[in-house]
Each structure stands twice: as C-alpha cells, then as structure tokens.
Design a protein around this motif. Structure first.
Motif, PDB file in Angstrom:
ATOM      1  N   THR A 165      33.938  77.715  46.911  1.00  0.00           N
ATOM      2  CA  THR A 165      32.857  78.703  46.902  1.00  0.00           C
ATOM      3  C   THR A 165      32.118  78.637  48.237  1.00  0.00           C
ATOM      4  OG1 THR A 165      31.171  77.194  46.049  1.00  0.00           O
ATOM      5  CG2 THR A 165      32.521  78.376  44.410  1.00  0.00           C
ATOM      6  N   LEU A 166      31.407  79.691  48.555  1.00  0.00           N
ATOM      7  CA  LEU A 166      30.642  79.682  49.804  1.00  0.00           C
ATOM      8  C   LEU A 166      29.547  78.624  49.762  1.00  0.00           C
ATOM      9  CD1 LEU A 166      30.412  83.496  50.581  1.00  0.00           C
ATOM     10  CD2 LEU A 166      31.890  81.785  51.644  1.00  0.00           C
ATOM     11  N   ASP A 167      28.949  78.414  48.608  1.00  0.00           N
ATOM     12  CA  ASP A 167      27.924  77.373  48.483  1.00  0.00           C
ATOM     13  C   ASP A 167      28.506  75.995  48.773  1.00  0.00           C
ATOM     14  OD1 ASP A 167      25.887  79.152  47.848  1.00  0.00           O
ATOM     15  OD2 ASP A 167      26.152  78.918  45.676  1.00  0.00           O
ATOM     16  N   SER A 168      29.673  75.712  48.212  1.00  0.00           N
ATOM     17  CA  SER A 168      30.323  74.425  48.458  1.00  0.00           C
ATOM     18  C   SER A 168      30.745  74.292  49.913  1.00  0.00           C
ATOM     19  CB  SER A 168      31.545  74.248  47.550  1.00  0.00           C
ATOM     20  OG  SER A 168      31.156  74.166  46.203  1.00  0.00           O
ATOM     21  N   LEU A 169      31.247  75.372  50.487  1.00  0.00           N
ATOM     22  CA  LEU A 169      31.655  75.345  51.886  1.00  0.00           C
ATOM     23  C   LEU A 169      30.444  75.040  52.777  1.00  0.00           C
ATOM     24  CD1 LEU A 169      33.856  75.699  54.006  1.00  0.00           C
ATOM     25  CD2 LEU A 169      33.390  78.162  53.961  1.00  0.00           C
ATOM     26  N   GLU A 170      29.320  75.676  52.504  1.00  0.00           N
ATOM     27  CA  GLU A 170      28.101  75.398  53.280  1.00  0.00           C
ATOM     28  C   GLU A 170      27.696  73.931  53.163  1.00  0.00           C
ATOM     29  OE1 GLU A 170      25.254  79.193  53.956  1.00  0.00           O
ATOM     30  OE2 GLU A 170      25.111  78.235  51.993  1.00  0.00           O
ATOM     31  N   GLY A 171      27.806  73.381  51.956  1.00  0.00           N
ATOM     32  CA  GLY A 171      27.463  71.972  51.755  1.00  0.00           C
ATOM     33  C   GLY A 171      28.363  71.036  52.537  1.00  0.00           C
ATOM     34  N   LEU A 172      29.652  71.337  52.559  1.00  0.00           N
ATOM     35  CA  LEU A 172      30.597  70.497  53.296  1.00  0.00           C
ATOM     36  C   LEU A 172      30.379  70.622  54.797  1.00  0.00           C
ATOM     37  CD1 LEU A 172      33.870  70.997  51.237  1.00  0.00           C
ATOM     38  CD2 LEU A 172      32.396  68.973  51.315  1.00  0.00           C
ATOM     39  N   ILE A 173      30.167  71.841  55.273  1.00  0.00           N
ATOM     40  CA  ILE A 173      29.926  72.050  56.702  1.00  0.00           C
ATOM     41  C   ILE A 173      28.694  71.264  57.140  1.00  0.00           C
ATOM     42  CG2 ILE A 173      29.207  73.775  58.413  1.00  0.00           C
ATOM     43  CD1 ILE A 173      31.020  75.790  56.884  1.00  0.00           C
ATOM     44  N   SER A 174      27.637  71.339  56.353  1.00  0.00           N
ATOM     45  CA  SER A 174      26.413  70.613  56.674  1.00  0.00           C
ATOM     46  C   SER A 174      26.654  69.104  56.672  1.00  0.00           C
ATOM     47  CB  SER A 174      25.330  70.969  55.658  1.00  0.00           C
ATOM     48  OG  SER A 174      24.164  70.223  55.891  1.00  0.00           O
ATOM     49  N   ALA A 175      27.357  68.603  55.671  1.00  0.00           N
ATOM     50  CA  ALA A 175      27.641  67.169  55.574  1.00  0.00           C
ATOM     51  C   ALA A 175      28.522  66.686  56.725  1.00  0.00           C
ATOM     52  CB  ALA A 175      28.301  66.856  54.233  1.00  0.00           C
ATOM     53  N   LEU A 176      29.345  67.579  57.257  1.00  0.00           N
ATOM     54  CA  LEU A 176      30.200  67.222  58.393  1.00  0.00           C
ATOM     55  C   LEU A 176      29.434  67.258  59.716  1.00  0.00           C
ATOM     56  CD1 LEU A 176      33.409  69.147  57.317  1.00  0.00           C
ATOM     57  CD2 LEU A 176      33.186  66.652  57.562  1.00  0.00           C
ATOM     58  N   GLY A 177      28.228  67.800  59.691  1.00  0.00           N
ATOM     59  CA  GLY A 177      27.388  67.809  60.882  1.00  0.00           C
ATOM     60  C   GLY A 177      27.760  68.862  61.912  1.00  0.00           C
ATOM     61  N   VAL A 178      28.378  69.944  61.451  1.00  0.00           N
ATOM     62  CA  VAL A 178      28.692  71.042  62.361  1.00  0.00           C
ATOM     63  C   VAL A 178      27.940  72.287  61.908  1.00  0.00           C
ATOM     64  CG1 VAL A 178      30.977  70.162  62.993  1.00  0.00           C
ATOM     65  CG2 VAL A 178      30.774  71.749  61.097  1.00  0.00           C
ATOM     66  N   THR A 179      27.808  73.224  62.810  1.00  0.00           N
ATOM     67  CA  THR A 179      27.147  74.472  62.447  1.00  0.00           C
ATOM     68  C   THR A 179      28.155  75.399  61.772  1.00  0.00           C
ATOM     69  OG1 THR A 179      27.668  75.544  64.547  1.00  0.00           O
ATOM     70  CG2 THR A 179      25.586  74.299  64.439  1.00  0.00           C
ATOM     71  N   SER A 180      27.632  76.362  61.058  1.00  0.00           N
ATOM     72  CA  SER A 180      28.504  77.377  60.459  1.00  0.00           C
ATOM     73  C   SER A 180      29.276  78.119  61.536  1.00  0.00           C
ATOM     74  CB  SER A 180      27.682  78.373  59.633  1.00  0.00           C
ATOM     75  OG  SER A 180      27.062  77.722  58.556  1.00  0.00           O
ATOM     76  N   GLU A 181      28.606  78.375  62.656  1.00  0.00           N
ATOM     77  CA  GLU A 181      29.258  79.077  63.765  1.00  0.00           C
ATOM     78  C   GLU A 181      30.452  78.292  64.296  1.00  0.00           C
ATOM     79  OE1 GLU A 181      25.976  78.486  63.525  1.00  0.00           O
ATOM     80  OE2 GLU A 181      25.130  80.500  63.338  1.00  0.00           O
ATOM     81  N   GLU A 182      30.279  76.971  64.445  1.00  0.00           N
ATOM     82  CA  GLU A 182      31.380  76.126  64.926  1.00  0.00           C
ATOM     83  C   GLU A 182      32.529  76.124  63.927  1.00  0.00           C
ATOM     84  OE1 GLU A 182      33.741  73.350  67.069  1.00  0.00           O
ATOM     85  OE2 GLU A 182      32.240  74.823  67.642  1.00  0.00           O
ATOM     86  N   PHE A 183      32.199  76.036  62.645  1.00  0.00           N
ATOM     87  CA  PHE A 183      33.246  76.048  61.627  1.00  0.00           C
ATOM     88  C   PHE A 183      34.022  77.361  61.679  1.00  0.00           C
ATOM     89  CE2 PHE A 183      35.041  77.000  57.529  1.00  0.00           C
ATOM     90  CZ  PHE A 183      35.759  75.839  57.285  1.00  0.00           C
ATOM     91  N   ILE A 184      33.302  78.469  61.753  1.00  0.00           N
ATOM     92  CA  ILE A 184      33.951  79.787  61.799  1.00  0.00           C
ATOM     93  C   ILE A 184      34.817  79.918  63.051  1.00  0.00           C
ATOM     94  CG2 ILE A 184      33.537  82.287  61.971  1.00  0.00           C
ATOM     95  CD1 ILE A 184      32.819  81.356  59.224  1.00  0.00           C
ATOM     96  N   ARG A 185      34.331  79.420  64.176  1.00  0.00           N
ATOM     97  CA  ARG A 185      35.116  79.466  65.410  1.00  0.00           C
ATOM     98  C   ARG A 185      36.423  78.684  65.244  1.00  0.00           C
ATOM     99  NH1 ARG A 185      36.594  76.609  69.403  1.00  0.00           N
ATOM    100  NH2 ARG A 185      35.406  74.777  68.831  1.00  0.00           N
TER     101      ARG A 185
END
Length: 75
Positions: A47-67
């Motif tokens: 889910t997008l909520d879970s993805l946001e949680g994982l991205i945050s826990a990994l210490g990267v921005t959403s922009e970096e993940f999308i890139r």
C-alpha cells in the motif's frame, strides 16, 4: 519490468545499502517482517501508506525513492 517488481528491487537495494536486515527494517518501520519479505519477493502488493513508512525508515526521501524506481523501470 513491472512496477511491482521494480518497487521490490528498489526497496531491497536501499535496505541492503543502509545495512538493515528485514527484521531491523520491520522494527524501525512498524511493519511486519513477513510483509516486507513478501513485498521484496513481489508476492505481496504494497500500500502507499506502507511504502511511505518503509521509505521513511530507510532514511531516503520519496523523491529519491521515485528516482531510483524510475531508473529500474527504464532498464
């Protein structure tokens, strides 16, 4: 490559780069380890909520993940 596969690969690569096990990422994000494992193997839909949680826990921005996701998709 599908978005699901690219997401799985991007999450796994980022997790390995920051040196976290699935268990450590699970504790840091509050998301069950078996769920993370399923997402990384492309057998679970994230889910997008879970993805946001994982991205945050990994210490990267959403922009970096999308890139990074985009880079996987165009390979």
């Amino acid at each position: 490559m599908s978005i699901k596969q690219a997401t799985a690969l991007t999450l796994r690569q980022l997790r390995n780069e920051v040196g976290l096990s699935q268990e450590q990422l699970a504790r840091k994000s509050g998301i069950d380890r078996t769920y993370i494992s399923g997402v990384e193997r492309s057998v679970r839909n994230i889910t997008l909520d879970s993805l946001e949680g994982l991205i945050s826990a990994l210490g990267v921005t959403s922009e970096e993940f999308i890139r990074r996701l985009h880079c996987e998709l165009i390979k």
